[in-house]
Structure formats: C-alpha cells, structure tokens
Motif scaffolding. Structure first.
Motif, PDB file in Angstrom:
ATOM      1  N   ASP A 124      -9.101   7.314  -7.114  1.00  0.00           N
ATOM      2  CA  ASP A 124      -7.891   7.951  -6.593  1.00  0.00           C
ATOM      3  C   ASP A 124      -7.455   7.382  -5.252  1.00  0.00           C
ATOM      4  O   ASP A 124      -6.249   7.248  -4.982  1.00  0.00           O
ATOM      5  N   GLU A 125      -8.398   7.041  -4.391  1.00  0.00           N
ATOM      6  CA  GLU A 125      -8.039   6.473  -3.096  1.00  0.00           C
ATOM      7  C   GLU A 125      -7.383   5.104  -3.267  1.00  0.00           C
ATOM      8  O   GLU A 125      -6.410   4.780  -2.573  1.00  0.00           O
ATOM      9  N   GLU A 126      -7.914   4.310  -4.162  1.00  0.00           N
ATOM     10  CA  GLU A 126      -7.315   2.999  -4.392  1.00  0.00           C
ATOM     11  C   GLU A 126      -5.936   3.126  -5.047  1.00  0.00           C
ATOM     12  O   GLU A 126      -5.018   2.356  -4.741  1.00  0.00           O
ATOM     13  N   LEU A 131       0.184   3.105  -4.366  1.00  0.00           N
ATOM     14  CA  LEU A 131       1.413   3.901  -4.313  1.00  0.00           C
ATOM     15  C   LEU A 131       2.068   3.840  -2.937  1.00  0.00           C
ATOM     16  O   LEU A 131       3.300   3.949  -2.831  1.00  0.00           O
ATOM     17  N   ARG A 132       1.271   3.657  -1.901  1.00  0.00           N
ATOM     18  CA  ARG A 132       1.850   3.574  -0.556  1.00  0.00           C
ATOM     19  C   ARG A 132       2.708   2.326  -0.373  1.00  0.00           C
ATOM     20  O   ARG A 132       3.499   2.264   0.573  1.00  0.00           O
ATOM     21  N   THR A 133       2.559   1.351  -1.238  1.00  0.00           N
ATOM     22  CA  THR A 133       3.382   0.133  -1.139  1.00  0.00           C
ATOM     23  C   THR A 133       4.741   0.321  -1.795  1.00  0.00           C
ATOM     24  O   THR A 133       5.602  -0.557  -1.685  1.00  0.00           O
ATOM     25  N   VAL A 134       4.945   1.457  -2.491  1.00  0.00           N
ATOM     26  CA  VAL A 134       6.203   1.699  -3.196  1.00  0.00           C
ATOM     27  C   VAL A 134       7.095   2.572  -2.315  1.00  0.00           C
ATOM     28  O   VAL A 134       6.761   3.732  -2.047  1.00  0.00           O
ATOM     29  N   PRO A 135       8.213   2.051  -1.832  1.00  0.00           N
ATOM     30  CA  PRO A 135       9.081   2.827  -0.945  1.00  0.00           C
ATOM     31  C   PRO A 135       9.535   4.143  -1.578  1.00  0.00           C
ATOM     32  O   PRO A 135       9.832   4.206  -2.777  1.00  0.00           O
ATOM     33  N   GLY A 136       9.539   5.192  -0.754  1.00  0.00           N
ATOM     34  CA  GLY A 136      10.050   6.481  -1.206  1.00  0.00           C
ATOM     35  C   GLY A 136       9.056   7.342  -1.946  1.00  0.00           C
ATOM     36  O   GLY A 136       9.402   8.446  -2.387  1.00  0.00           O
ATOM     37  N   ALA A 141       0.754  13.006  -1.973  1.00  0.00           N
ATOM     38  CA  ALA A 141       1.214  14.144  -2.777  1.00  0.00           C
ATOM     39  C   ALA A 141       1.066  13.852  -4.261  1.00  0.00           C
ATOM     40  O   ALA A 141       0.659  14.728  -5.041  1.00  0.00           O
ATOM     41  N   VAL A 142       1.384  12.628  -4.654  1.00  0.00           N
ATOM     42  CA  VAL A 142       1.277  12.261  -6.065  1.00  0.00           C
ATOM     43  C   VAL A 142      -0.180  12.293  -6.516  1.00  0.00           C
ATOM     44  O   VAL A 142      -0.524  12.896  -7.539  1.00  0.00           O
ATOM     45  N   THR A 143      -1.064  11.651  -5.759  1.00  0.00           N
ATOM     46  CA  THR A 143      -2.463  11.591  -6.189  1.00  0.00           C
ATOM     47  C   THR A 143      -3.150  12.953  -6.119  1.00  0.00           C
ATOM     48  O   THR A 143      -4.108  13.202  -6.853  1.00  0.00           O
TER      49      THR A 143
END
Length: 289
Positions: A124-126, A131-136, A141-143
């Motif tokens: 989950d951390e990876e 996901l942090r590289t995807v703007p917006g 919250a998603v994970t």
C-alpha cells in the motif's frame, strides 16, 4: 450517439501494457466519440497464486524481454518478491469512486511503474507513492479506502463482469482464460457497443483491429487525421507519451510504423526547446515544454 467502449485490464499484465500505444491512437482519432469504461480484472488476489503457477521474480523479469518487441519502456529486473494485483486494482476502483475519470491516469501510472521500477503492487505504501505522481489525486485518501466496503463491492463487481466471457468471440479466438475458474477476458480486451450491437476485440490486438470495429459501428464517425507535427501530440497528451505511442500516432493508413523517424522528430523538438525527454526504463516519456 457515442460508441460505448469497455476495457478489461489489469496493471500487472504486460499485454495490456504493450497495448497502450494502440489505445492512445484511438483516443487521438476519436476522442469523446468513444465513451470508455475501465473494468479491473484482478488477475490475482494473492502473490501465492502466481507462485502456485510456477512464477518467480526471475521468471517474471525474463518474460518482459519478449515484450520489448512491442516498443513500450521496460526495465527488466527480478523484484524483491512476487505480488498479487488486487490491491492495485482496488486503488484504481477507489480512484474511480473518488475522482471519476482519473482512474485512467492512475492505471497508466501503475502500469509504467510496474514495468520500469521495483514497484510491488500489493504494497500500500508503494502504491501511494505512485499515486502521488498523478496530479489531482489524494493518494493517502485513496489508499486508505482500499478495504472500504464500497470499494470492495465495486471491485468485486468488476471481477465478476470480467469473468463473463464464456461463449464470446474472445473465447472463440483463444483470447480468454480460466485461471481462477470462470471464463474471463484476458487483458486488454475491449468491447465496443452501439445501438444494441456488441463487438469484441479479445486480448491483445493491433490498432487496425480496433479501428475496423469502430468504423463498422459508426461509418459516419469523425476521425482526427495524423498530424504533420508531433508537437501537437505532446500538447494533446500532457501526461507524456512514450516513443512507441508517438510512433503509432504518426503512422498513416497501412504504412509500417517508423520508430526511428518518430524518435528523430521528437529529438528535433527537444533540440528546439519545445519538448522534454524524460528517461523511463530503456526508453523515455516525451512532454511538451
């Protein structure tokens, strides 16, 4: 009336990854005239399922070598361990619920990371790091919702839909699988529907196969032509394009794809300061400056 297009996919499938350029061509040619849905297959719930089939980190890395012929970036290396795909699929579903439409960008980011980095799809951390590289996208919250009942219900609905391929044209072509029981679509199967007519492109297909199905469903559909300048492509796809995507996007009619010409054109843009080349695996992503 738009054509409904459903893509059955999984971020761990090298066939689905290798089909990205063909799907990008469809996006360029037809845009919003195709209304897309992304259905996650969930190839494996646990890494042990891959182990039971004889997979190892080394076997998986070696298998990637054969996919280089399709042109997408790879960085084959034995990963720390095998990983199931369910957590990554849940991340795509959770994104779809929280940020409708952004699931496509998340899926692409996960695919690129899967085949060019040591990413473990069940960590989950990876996953959050990708996901942090995807703007917006609020990655945390998603994970945090991967096991949420709503996400679980939606994910199981995806899995069930993907396992309704029995008797389909995909099964006739040998483009289905029964690895966990029911006959399921293999990634990246696409189903096109319009006015009650349903056409199936099972598994990996060339862009010409998709194009024939679309043209038959709507002969009056508007088709964006191949641009003379790849700069237009980079401006249209701000998340970047791989060299192979640009290659297919610049291919006209039945001409053979000319990757060297495409890369030369991209390098000229970079030399002129209007494009940026970002190394990725054994290739690169190209962006408009």
């Amino acid at each position: 009336m738009a054509i409904q297009a459903t893509l059955y996919s999984d971020p761990a499938c090298p066939w689905a990854y290798s089909a990205i350029p063909a799907l990008t061509v469809l996006d360029w040619r037809y845009g919003a005239q195709l209304e897309w849905r992304l259905v996650t297959i969930g190839l494996t719930e646990e890494a042990s399922q891959y182990a039971a089939r004889g997979y190892t980190p080394l076997r998986s890395a070696l298998g990637q070598l054969g996919f280089r012929r399709f042109g997408m970036p790879f960085s084959p290396q034995p990963k720390e361990r095998l990983s199931g795909t369910a957590r990554a699929c849940r991340a795509i579903v959770a994104t779809r619920l929280a940020h409708p439409g952004a699931e496509w960008r998340v899926c692409r980011a996960l695919q690129l990371a899967t085949f060019t980095t040591p990413l473990l799809l069940d960590d989950d951390e990876e996953l959050a790091g990708v996901l942090r590289t995807v703007p917006g996208i609020d990655a945390d919250a998603v994970t945090s919702r991967l096991d949420d009942p709503e996400v679980t219900e939606e994910y199981q609905r995806d899995r069930a839909e993907a396992r309704q391929a029995e008797g389909s044209p995909a099964e006739l072509q040998g483009k289905t699988a029964t690895t966990d029981g029911p006959v399921r679509f293999t990634a990246p199967s696409v189903v096109f529907e319009r006015d009650g007519l349903r056409l199936v492109a099972g598994g990996f297909q060339p862009v010409e196969a998709y194009d024939v199905l679309v043209a038959n469903l709507d002969p009056a559909i508007e088709r964006t032509p191949v641009p003379d300048d790849p700069q237009l492509l980079l401006e249209r796809f701000p998340d970047g394009l791989t060299t192979q995507e640009v290659t297919l996007l610049l291919t006209r009619a039945n001409d053979a794809p000319d990757r060297r010409a495409a890369e030369e054109a991209l390098l000229r843009l970079a030399g002129a300061g209007t494009a940026v080349r970002r190394p990725l695996g054994d290739d690169a992503l190209w962006f408009a400056r």
